[in-house]
Write an enzyme that holds these catalytic residues in place. Structure first.
Site, PDB file in Angstrom:
ATOM      1  N   THR A   1       0.826  -1.209   0.000  1.00 47.56           N
ATOM      2  CA  THR A   1       0.000   0.000   0.000  1.00 47.56           C
ATOM      3  C   THR A   1       0.865   1.266   0.000  1.00 47.56           C
ATOM      4  O   THR A   1       1.786   1.394   0.804  1.00 47.56           O
ATOM      5  CB  THR A   1      -0.903  -0.014   1.245  1.00 47.56           C
ATOM      6  OG1 THR A   1      -1.611  -1.256   1.276  1.00 47.56           O
ATOM      7  CG2 THR A   1      -1.892   1.130   1.232  1.00 47.56           C
ATOM      8  N   GLU A   2       0.542   2.170  -0.908  1.00 44.12           N
ATOM      9  CA  GLU A   2       1.279   3.435  -1.057  1.00 44.12           C
ATOM     10  C   GLU A   2       2.762   3.207  -1.329  1.00 44.12           C
ATOM     11  O   GLU A   2       3.586   4.075  -1.059  1.00 44.12           O
ATOM     12  CB  GLU A   2       1.085   4.344   0.164  1.00 44.12           C
ATOM     13  CG  GLU A   2      -0.357   4.746   0.404  1.00 44.12           C
ATOM     14  CD  GLU A   2      -1.037   5.391  -0.792  1.00 44.12           C
ATOM     15  OE1 GLU A   2      -0.354   6.086  -1.572  1.00 44.12           O
ATOM     16  OE2 GLU A   2      -2.250   5.190  -0.967  1.00 44.12           O
ATOM     17  N   LEU A   3       3.067   2.047  -1.854  1.00 46.81           N
ATOM     18  CA  LEU A   3       4.439   1.676  -2.186  1.00 46.81           C
ATOM     19  C   LEU A   3       5.345   1.711  -0.956  1.00 46.81           C
ATOM     20  O   LEU A   3       6.549   1.945  -1.046  1.00 46.81           O
ATOM     21  CB  LEU A   3       4.992   2.598  -3.279  1.00 46.81           C
ATOM     22  CG  LEU A   3       5.700   1.879  -4.448  1.00 46.81           C
ATOM     23  CD1 LEU A   3       4.728   0.965  -5.189  1.00 46.81           C
ATOM     24  CD2 LEU A   3       6.290   2.868  -5.431  1.00 46.81           C
TER      25      LEU A   3
END
Lengths: 409, 408
Positions: free
Chosen positions: A145-147
């Protein structure tokens, strides 16, 4: 050879319904089905359907030279299955070409990694199951998530059997090194692809900004910037939100015309090709090791999680949610567990962000709340309702629990 | 060289601290002082009852810090928030001096005539009148001097009455002033909309200049409400005039809702006003009289103490053109829940907002603040930071820009 790796991330949350303290204990719904469908309808029409069509045409018309990768969250797939099966079909058509890679991630687009490794693992497997079920496909490369990324997470993912992972090519990590190589994270052998944020953000954020010196961004101009990487790189990782095409950048900005043309401009140079993350990992040797001692994300100027966990209301809400894990898992109630997991969707905490103004524009995107405090109050009321449901179930499961003091709201 | 040095403003107001009964005087003083700091000069004309003094007006220099600000008083019974009824009472008590008008409107006109005399003597470039009482004075000054008139609206008759029983004579005066003004300043977009809708004024003639707050050093008053909070009791504060406009009845009904779920809360109603006794009765008939405490209009350290003791400040105004109290509360680091029908809600991001009539939503928010320390802390810290960035200087600069536009 210079390989371009275009990766798009698709996600839409289950937004919460306005839930008052007076709704607690009244079997009120948690999620705003109507609003979620309304937003999704708009995105499907403006972004997913037209973009998938362009991508499919590109693959066909280049005889498979154009390649693209996706991550699609479980919660988006669930919503699409229910209301827009035609979008699922269009993804299936893309996967059938063999030129598309699907990446692994948490089903609930959650921050579970930070709070419960066990829950994190379960959500990755839930997502894997969903992808298998819908597309008969098994991902081999992971993105969180969100890198968000650090060394420790890479070890965990490597142990789960993945051969690659994606991260932000943050300046403070790369230092003098270029994002345009394959790397390995410190302490594990997994392939690490890092985002070239300058070239990615040229499309994702700056494409329609008249004050930007690159404006207007034409396909040949952009291809020439990518060609500059020849001689000091082997890959160019263009990572962005899927919704860049048609939603963050509206049709009127010319984003679709750009998407239709830029792959051809890139392929004009015979030394360029498109590759997916797995192909890059198979064909390239890591240029070295990158050290991510702390969590780095692709978000905002800070490249951290401050938009999700930067203030006390965000921290207290998310802690409250994960504190229920043991009880929820023990009860083994499907609906209860699903509701709890949907509360883990990172967007709920994003809406509670108070560091506004600098990055305000992005934060306001599809935000159903008037302010972050309303987001917190709604979320906490729902958590309290969930707690009541847990207590009720516990009493049913074991009469011994009846002595437990009920939660007063 | 500052262009504003040449600018001289003739300003008409109602009240000036420390002799104020509400936010209007505070706002006028804040703005006037900040304008003077920018290099302009102001003659500020105020009504004032002056016993044993036959001269119609008097020069006072209240403090040496405000060079360029000169206060002029006209002997009058007018005061802020005066009504026809309250004027009659005042007049009865001041019979010995025969100069005052026989009713409120007669007195307002007489005040205008006195203002005319001042305008004839004074040298100035522009006239700035605050709210309806000073409008006739502003108009008279404009007539004799031919100088442009700025009318600043801090509240309309529709705000004061909540839209019921609008006094036609007051409305006429407001309407005349707004029509004759060369430019209108409102203290919020909320008020601008009211002026456009109810007075049919071209929106292009209206500029919004928000009020601000004077930043005072943080103090810890000796006298406080801490003893009430023993045993982890909470305090929710209402502070303002107890009148229809301020929504005290919604506050009490919300209190009832909150107390049904959390009985460890005291609700303090601080202020005076024509609805006070009605509200005391109302709290009894709601069965919450033991949880609602009424105090008088608070000043100085007591005011600060009330804000500091409260866990949440609530402003449930039915119609609030600006609303200074939430800024005062946040300066004392107490979070606020404010009515969406207020001007101040346009400039406060870090506050809770609800429609004044939505008592369920207000109760929902009050209960949440009292229950979750993280929410209370975030609202307090961020709100305090936000309020500290609001300055009268910005309002004064905007005001001077408007003067210069009108004069250009």
């Amino acid at each position: 050879m210079l390989s371009i790796c275009l990766y798009l991330h698709a996600h839409q949350p289950f937004r919460l319904k306005n839930f008052s303290v007076f709704d607690i204990g009244n079997d009120s719904p948690y999620f705003d089905d109507e609003k979620n469908k309304e937003y999704l309808t708009r995105i499907v029409r403006k972004s997913y359907l037209p973009t998938n069509k362009i991508l499919l045409d590109l693959i066909k018309n280049t005889n498979g030279k154009f390649k693209v990768s996706f991550s699609i969250t479980g919660v988006l797939l669930e919503q699409l299955e229910k209301d827009f099966p035609e979008v699922i079909k269009s993804f299936q058509d893309l996967i059938d070409t063999g030129c598309v890679e699907i990446l692994s991630e948490t089903y609930y687009h959650s921050l579970a990694y930070l709070y419960s490794k066990e829950e994190f693992r379960k959500q990755i497997n839930l997502h894997k199951k969903k992808i298998k079920e819908l597309f008969d496909y098994t991902p081999e490369v992971f993105r969180n998530t969100e890198l968000m990324f650090n060394n420790e997470m890479a070890k965990f993912i490597s142990k789960m059997g993945y051969k690659g992972i994606l991260a932000e090519g943050a300046d403070h990590i790369l230092g003098w090194r270029s994002p345009n190589f394959l790397y390995q994270p410190k302490g594990s052998k997994i392939g690490l692809l890092v985002k070239n944020y300058r070239l990615s953000d040229d499309i994702a954020f700056r494409f329609s900004t008249p004050s930007w010196k690159g404006y207007p961004l034409t396909a040949d101009k952009y291809a020439s910037w990518i060609n500059n990487a020849h001689g000091n790189g082997e890959i160019v990782n263009l990572f962005m939100d899927y919704e860049t095409f048609g939603e963050h950048q509206w049709k009127e900005t010319g984003i679709f015309e750009f998407l239709k043309v830029f792959p051809y401009e890139i392929l004009k140079n015979p030394e360029n090709d498109f590759k997916t993350p797995s192909e890059i990992i198979s064909s390239s040797e890591p240029a070295g090791e990158l050290d991510y001692p702390h969590i780095v994300t692709w978000a905002d100027t800070e490249r951290d999680l401050s938009a999700w966990l930067g203030n006390k209301i965000q921290q207290s809400a998310i802690k409250e949610i994960y504190s229920l894990e043991k009880e929820i898992i023990a009860i083994k109630d499907k609906k209860l567990t699903e509701d709890w997991r949907k509360l883990q969707i990172s967007d709920h905490f994003y809406y509670m962000c108070t560091k506004w103004f600098a990055d305000g524009d992005v934060h306001k995107y599809f935000n159903p709340y008037e302010n972050p405090y309303d987001a917190f109050i709604t979320c906490m009321n729902i958590i309290n309702d969930l707690k009541l449901r847990i207590e009720t179930k516990k009493i049913k499961i074991s009469p011994g629990f009846a002595d437990t003091k009920p939660i007063i709201v | 060289m500052n262009l504003n040095h040449q600018l001289k403003i003739l300003m008409f107001g109602w009240e000036f601290p420390p002799h104020n009964s509400g936010g209007l005087g505070v706002a006028c003083k804040g703005l006037a002082n900040a304008i003077v700091k920018q290099g302009a000069t102001i003659s500020f004309v105020l009504p004032k009852k002056m016993n044993c003094d036959n001269s119609p007006f008097k020069f006072i220099f209240p403090d040496n810090n405000s060079d360029g600000l000169e206060i002029k008083n006209i002997d009058s019974l007018l005061s802020a928030y005066v009504t026809s009824e309250s004027y009659q009472k005042l007049l009865k008590n001041n019979k010995e001096n025969g100069i005052y008008g026989y009713d409120l409107f007669n007195e307002v006109r007489r005040y205008g005539q006195e203002a005319r005399k001042i305008a004839l003597k004074e040298k100035f470039d522009i006239i700035h009148a605050h709210d309806w009482l000073s409008i006739p004075a502003g108009i008279e000054a404009k007539k004799v001097s031919n100088k442009p008139l700025i009318v600043q609206v801090h509240a309309t008759e529709f705000d004061r009455t909540g839209g019921n029983n609008v006094n036609q004579q007051v409305y006429e005066i407001e309407k005349q002033g707004l029509s004759m003004a060369d430019k209108i300043i409102t203290v919020s977009k909320f008020t601008k909309k009211k002026v456009v809708r109810h007075y049919h004024i071209n929106p292009e003639k209206i500029e919004v200049v928000y009020n601000a707050i004077k930043q005072e050093p943080f103090i810890s008053p000796k006298r406080n409400f801490q003893s009430l909070k023993k045993g982890n009791k909470k305090i929710v504060l209402f502070l303002g005039r107890i009148t229809l406009q301020k929504g005290p009845d919604y506050f009490l009904r919300t209190a009832k809702k909150v107390l049904e779920r959390n009985s460890d809360v005291f609700f303090i109603v601080a202020g005076s006003g024509d609805m006070k006794f009605q509200m005391i009765e109302e709290s009894a008939s709601l069965g919450i009289a033991d949880k609602v405490l009424f105090t008088d209009f608070l000043r100085g350290e007591d005011l600060i103490s009330a804000y500091q003791s409260a866990d949440l400040f609530v402003m449930p105004s039915v119609s609030e053109p600006f609303g200074l109290t939430p800024l005062e509360s946040l300066l004392q680091k107490t979070p606020v829940l404010i009515s969406k029908q207020s001007g101040v809600s346009e400039i406060l991001s870090h506050s809770l907002k609800a429609d004044f009539w939505d008592i369920d939503e207000m109760a929902n928010k009050i209960l949440s603040v009292l229950k979750y320390p993280a929410l209370c802390q975030c609202l307090s810290e961020n709100g305090n930071k936000e309020v500290k960035e609001i300055s009268w200087q910005d309002s004064a600069i905007k005001c001077l820009k408007i003067y210069n536009q009108v004069l250009a």
